[in-house]
Design an enzyme around this catalytic site. Sequence first.
Site, PDB file in Angstrom:
ATOM      1  N   ASN A 104       0.894  -1.099   0.104  1.00  0.00           N
ATOM      2  CA  ASN A 104      -0.254   0.205   0.178  1.00  0.00           C
ATOM      3  C   ASN A 104       1.178   1.219  -0.087  1.00  0.00           C
ATOM      4  O   ASN A 104       0.155   1.779  -1.005  1.00  0.00           O
ATOM      5  CB  ASN A 104      -0.442   0.224   1.406  1.00  0.00           C
ATOM      6  CG  ASN A 104      -2.193   1.144   1.773  1.00  0.00           C
ATOM      7  OD1 ASN A 104      -2.967   1.149   0.538  1.00  0.00           O
ATOM      8  ND2 ASN A 104      -1.285   2.107   2.076  1.00  0.00           N
ATOM      9  N   ARG A 156       1.605   2.251  -3.529  1.00  0.00           N
ATOM     10  CA  ARG A 156       0.524   2.619  -4.250  1.00  0.00           C
ATOM     11  C   ARG A 156       0.285   4.131  -3.572  1.00  0.00           C
ATOM     12  O   ARG A 156       0.050   4.906  -4.699  1.00  0.00           O
ATOM     13  CB  ARG A 156      -0.695   1.722  -4.320  1.00  0.00           C
ATOM     14  CG  ARG A 156       0.118   0.742  -4.617  1.00  0.00           C
ATOM     15  CD  ARG A 156      -1.493   0.004  -4.823  1.00  0.00           C
ATOM     16  NE  ARG A 156      -1.966  -0.276  -3.453  1.00  0.00           N
ATOM     17  CZ  ARG A 156      -1.990  -1.187  -2.759  1.00  0.00           C
ATOM     18  NH1 ARG A 156      -1.595  -2.306  -2.850  1.00  0.00           N
ATOM     19  NH2 ARG A 156      -2.627  -1.767  -1.349  1.00  0.00           N
ATOM     20  N   ASN A 183       3.831   8.270  -3.778  1.00  0.00           N
ATOM     21  CA  ASN A 183       3.819   9.124  -5.411  1.00  0.00           C
ATOM     22  C   ASN A 183       2.918   8.906  -6.389  1.00  0.00           C
ATOM     23  O   ASN A 183       2.792   7.703  -7.405  1.00  0.00           O
ATOM     24  CB  ASN A 183       5.240   9.719  -6.086  1.00  0.00           C
ATOM     25  CG  ASN A 183       5.395   9.961  -6.952  1.00  0.00           C
ATOM     26  OD1 ASN A 183       4.364  10.656  -7.249  1.00  0.00           O
ATOM     27  ND2 ASN A 183       6.760  10.107  -7.485  1.00  0.00           N
ATOM     28  N   HIS A 189      15.972   4.958 -10.526  1.00  0.00           N
ATOM     29  CA  HIS A 189      16.406   5.549  -9.584  1.00  0.00           C
ATOM     30  C   HIS A 189      17.472   5.052  -9.436  1.00  0.00           C
ATOM     31  O   HIS A 189      18.440   6.289  -8.598  1.00  0.00           O
ATOM     32  CB  HIS A 189      15.649   4.703  -7.804  1.00  0.00           C
ATOM     33  CG  HIS A 189      14.545   5.047  -7.491  1.00  0.00           C
ATOM     34  ND1 HIS A 189      13.061   4.413  -8.666  1.00  0.00           N
ATOM     35  CD2 HIS A 189      14.062   5.830  -6.796  1.00  0.00           C
ATOM     36  CE1 HIS A 189      12.325   5.743  -7.934  1.00  0.00           C
ATOM     37  NE2 HIS A 189      12.821   5.769  -6.622  1.00  0.00           N
TER      38      HIS A 189
END
Length: 537
Positions: free
Chosen positions: A402, A405, A408, A447
Site C-alpha cells: 500500500n 501505491r 507517489n 532510481h
Amino acid sequence: MATPSKEIKLRHRDKGAPSNSAGSESQSKNVEEEQTDHEAHDLIQWKRHIEAVKADLLEQIQSQLSDLLDRAMKESAESYSRRNHVLSSTIKVSRSGRNLRMEHGKVFMERRSILDELFEINHIRTLYHMFIAALLLLIISTLAVDYIDQGRLVLDFDLLFYAFDKLPTVLWAWMIMFSYTLAGPYHALTLWGSRYHGTGTPQRVLTAGCGLALAAAQSCVLGVFPVYVVVHHQLPPASRFIIILEQVRFLMKSYSFIRENVPLIMNHKPQEGEVPKLPTFSSYLYFLFCPTLIYRESYPRNPSIRWNYVGVTFAKVLGCLFYLYFILVRLCIPVLMNENNHPLSTRTLVLSLLHATLPGMLILLLTFFAFLHCWLNAFAEMLRFADRMFYKDWWNSTSFANYYRTWNVVVHDWLYYYYYQDFLWLTRRKFRTAAMLSVFLVSALVHEYVFTLCFGFFYPVMFCLFAVIGVVFNFTLNDKRKGPVWNVIMWTCLFIGQGVQVCLYCHEWYAQLHCPRAGRSYWELVIPRSWSCSYGA
C-alpha cells in the site's frame, strides 16, 4: 396550671427549634450539592463514553465510507466523460487481422490534496507548527555554535551555493530539452497521424519510419545530451538533479502523449473529405507543465487562480530547502564527514547508521512535503488543474504494498497504466507476478540511474533497496497485514532504510574525496571507494 420551671423548659425548647431546622436545611443543601456533583461527574463520564464510541464508530466506517465516495465519484466522472466523448470505455485497435482490446486509463476528477484538507484541523496544523519550531531551533543552534566557535555569526550558506552552482548551464540545457519535447514528439505524431489512413505510403512503412526517427531523436536529445551536459560541465549535485529529473519527466510525458494518441488515431478512420482527428498543440503544451504524467486532451479545471496560495506554497518550498540545509549542516556532516580519518570499520558503520536514521527520515518527509505537496500544488494552482491527488495517506499504510501505491501517485499511475497494464496485455494476463517484478526492476534501475549521475559515483544502494528489499517487503508485508503494529513496523523500516541511504552515500561521498580514483578502468568505476579507502593513509 403550669409551674414556672415547666414554662422555662418550654421556652428553652422553643429557642432550640430554630437551630435544629437550620441544621436540617444545611444538611439538605449538602445532600443536594453532593447529588449535583455526582450528576455532573456522571455527565462528564457519559460525554467521555460518547466521544470514545464516536471515535470508534468513525474509525470503523471511515475506510468503507471513503471507498464508497471514491467509487461514486469515479462512476459519475466516467459517465460524464462518456457523455462528452473525452474518454471511451474501451478502445479497439484493429491490427494484423485481429482486434486488440485496450482498457481506458486514469479518470481525472476535481479533488484536493489530503494535506490541504488535514491542515484545516487544528490538531494536525499543530504538528506542522512543531516542524516549524524545530527549524527555528536548528537555525538558533547553528548560529550559536558558529558564534561560540568563531566569535561571529556565519550566514554564508556555502553548501546551498555549492549545490546549486552553474544554474545558467542548467537553464540553457533545460531550454534545449523542453524545446525538443515540445516540437519533436508533437510534429512526429501529427505527421504520422495525418498520413496513416491515406493511400500513399503503406501504414507499416510509415509507422516504422516515423517510429525509428522519433526514437533516434529521443535517444540523442533526451538520452545522451543531458548526460553529456552533467558530465562535461561537472555540475554540482542539486544542478544535476534538476537536469536528470527533467530528463526523466520529459521522457515519461512524451511517451504518454504518443501512447495515448496512437490508438485513437489508428481506431478513428476519417470519412472521405474529413480531416483526421489529431491532438491540439495547446493541449500538449498544457500537458508538459501540468502536474501529471498521463496525457488527456482536457482536464478538470478550477474557475480561478489563488495567487496568495501560490506565493505561500512556493515560500514553503524555499523553507524546506533551508530546512534540508540545516539538517545536513547540523545532523549529517559533523557526524559523517570523518574529520579524524578513522578507517571505516563495522563499529563506525553501525554508529553512523544509527546517527543517520533521524536526519534521513526528516529528509524523506521534507522531500515529500516540498515536492509532492508544495511544488505540484503550486503548479496545479497556476494552471487551474483541479485533480490534486498527487499522493494518498501513505503514512497510515500497514503494508509496503500500500505504501508503494500511495507514496507517489503521479509516478505510480504512469507505471501502472503504461508498464504494468501493457505488460499484462502483451502476455494475455498470464504473468502478473512477472509484471509486478518488472515494475520494481524498472523503478530500481531509474532510481539508481538518477542517483549515480547526480552524485557522480556508482553505489547501488537504491537498486538494492528497490529491487531486492522492496520486492521482499512487497510480498511479505502485503495488504493482508492490518492493525497498528504493522504501521509501526512500516515506519521502523522506513527509518532504517533512510538511515542506510544517508549513511552509505555520505561515506562514499567523502571516500571519493579522500581517495580519488587512480585510473579509469571498469572496476575502478563500479567498485565503491568506501570499501577500500584507507582514511588513515
